[in-house]
Design an enzyme around this catalytic site. Structure first.
Site, PDB file in Angstrom:
ATOM      1  N   ASP A  32       0.791  -1.240   0.000  1.00  0.00           N
ATOM      2  CA  ASP A  32       0.000   0.000   0.000  1.00  0.00           C
ATOM      3  C   ASP A  32       0.820   1.286   0.000  1.00  0.00           C
ATOM      4  O   ASP A  32       0.437   2.275   0.647  1.00  0.00           O
ATOM      5  CB  ASP A  32      -0.956   0.002   1.193  1.00  0.00           C
ATOM      6  CG  ASP A  32      -1.954  -1.138   1.167  1.00  0.00           C
ATOM      7  OD1 ASP A  32      -1.918  -1.933   0.216  1.00  0.00           O
ATOM      8  OD2 ASP A  32      -2.753  -1.239   2.108  1.00  0.00           O
ATOM      9  N   LYS A 138      -6.538  -4.963  -3.390  1.00  0.00           N
ATOM     10  CA  LYS A 138      -7.250  -5.631  -2.299  1.00  0.00           C
ATOM     11  C   LYS A 138      -8.301  -4.689  -1.705  1.00  0.00           C
ATOM     12  O   LYS A 138      -8.008  -3.528  -1.429  1.00  0.00           O
ATOM     13  CB  LYS A 138      -6.271  -6.095  -1.225  1.00  0.00           C
ATOM     14  CG  LYS A 138      -5.435  -4.979  -0.599  1.00  0.00           C
ATOM     15  CD  LYS A 138      -4.402  -5.553   0.364  1.00  0.00           C
ATOM     16  CE  LYS A 138      -3.587  -4.463   1.030  1.00  0.00           C
ATOM     17  NZ  LYS A 138      -4.341  -3.615   1.933  1.00  0.00           N
ATOM     18  N   CYS A 171      -2.491  -2.921   7.673  1.00  0.00           N
ATOM     19  CA  CYS A 171      -2.379  -3.766   6.489  1.00  0.00           C
ATOM     20  C   CYS A 171      -1.133  -4.649   6.492  1.00  0.00           C
ATOM     21  O   CYS A 171      -1.179  -5.795   6.052  1.00  0.00           O
ATOM     22  CB  CYS A 171      -2.435  -2.912   5.230  1.00  0.00           C
ATOM     23  SG  CYS A 171      -4.064  -2.159   4.985  1.00  0.00           S
TER      24      CYS A 171
END
Length: 231
Positions: A32, A138, A171
């Site tokens: 990310d 995702k 995450c």
């Protein structure tokens, strides 16, 4: 193909537990590193979170990625993102973001928040995937949730994961925990990860160190870079 010995500096155990490791059985997972998390105009800052600690991870992560690209690792980049129609946005996540006045899909300075194809969803400068590197979009925290991430790892016979990115406590940690349950030996690069606060980052590292490395191990990136330079 080069093989390396366990990283003795890793905490709480020399990683990986199996001993020898190589680019054949190890993947680098960059989590990310998007404008929506690292830019002041992005989604994370719009929630009222401080991004200073996240941004501290940028340079070390870029440096490590450059070193890793000198070896034939499978490199996977994840993006927390949603379809433009938001059909993959579950109600619980939607309500939480609304309470922060930053609903997923809201128009912001970098386009619609966390929506694929928008500037904010794209990778932060210096983290664009190179040819042959994989992108996994995702809709949740873990890279394993509602994606083909695990299938890709199994097809490539990957046993070990090197994790870096943001945020350490959400995450990155979610992916590490899910990976551990699936039998992957994970190493989190502590200086290549960031959280909303230093305390959240350190608490996550502390949790990893318990029970003999309940979710895996962690190390700074320099220990790995030094290992990769040994042929």
């Amino acid at each position: 193909m080069s093989e390396w010995a366990s990283i003795e500096q890793a905490t709480p155990y020399p990683w990986p537990l199996a001993g020898q490791w190589s680019a054949r059985n190890t993947a680098v997972v960059v989590i990310d590193m998007q404008r929506d998390f690292l830019a002041q105009e992005g989604y994370f800052a719009s929630l009222g979170e401080n991004i200073d600690h996240l941004r501290q991870a940028i340079k070390p992560a870029q440096d490590f990625l450059q070193a890793a690209r000198q070896q034939p690792f499978l490199i996977i980049h994840t993006r927390e993102s949603h379809r433009p129609e938001l059909l993959d946005l579950q109600d619980n996540k939607r309500r939480k973001a609304q309470r922060q006045n930053s609903p997923v899909g809201k128009q912001g300075p970098l386009g619609r928040l966390l929506v694929r194809g928008e500037p904010g969803c794209d990778f932060y400068p210096g983290f664009a995937p190179q040819a042959g590197e994989i992108v996994v979009d995702k809709p949740g925290n873990s890279a394993f949730y509602a994606t083909d991430f695990e299938h890709i790892l199994r097809v490539r016979n990957i046993r070990n994961l090197i994790l870096l990115g943001v945020t350490t406590d959400v995450c990155v940690s979610s992916t590490m925990r899910d990976a551990n349950d699936r039998g992957f030996d994970c190493l989190l690069l502590s200086d290549c990860c960031g959280a909303a606060t230093q305390s959240l980052h350190e608490h996550t590292l502390n949790s990893i160190s318990h029970e003999g490395g309940i979710f895996g191990a962690y190390s700074d990136s320099q220990a790995l870079v030094q290992a990769l330079q040994q042929v």
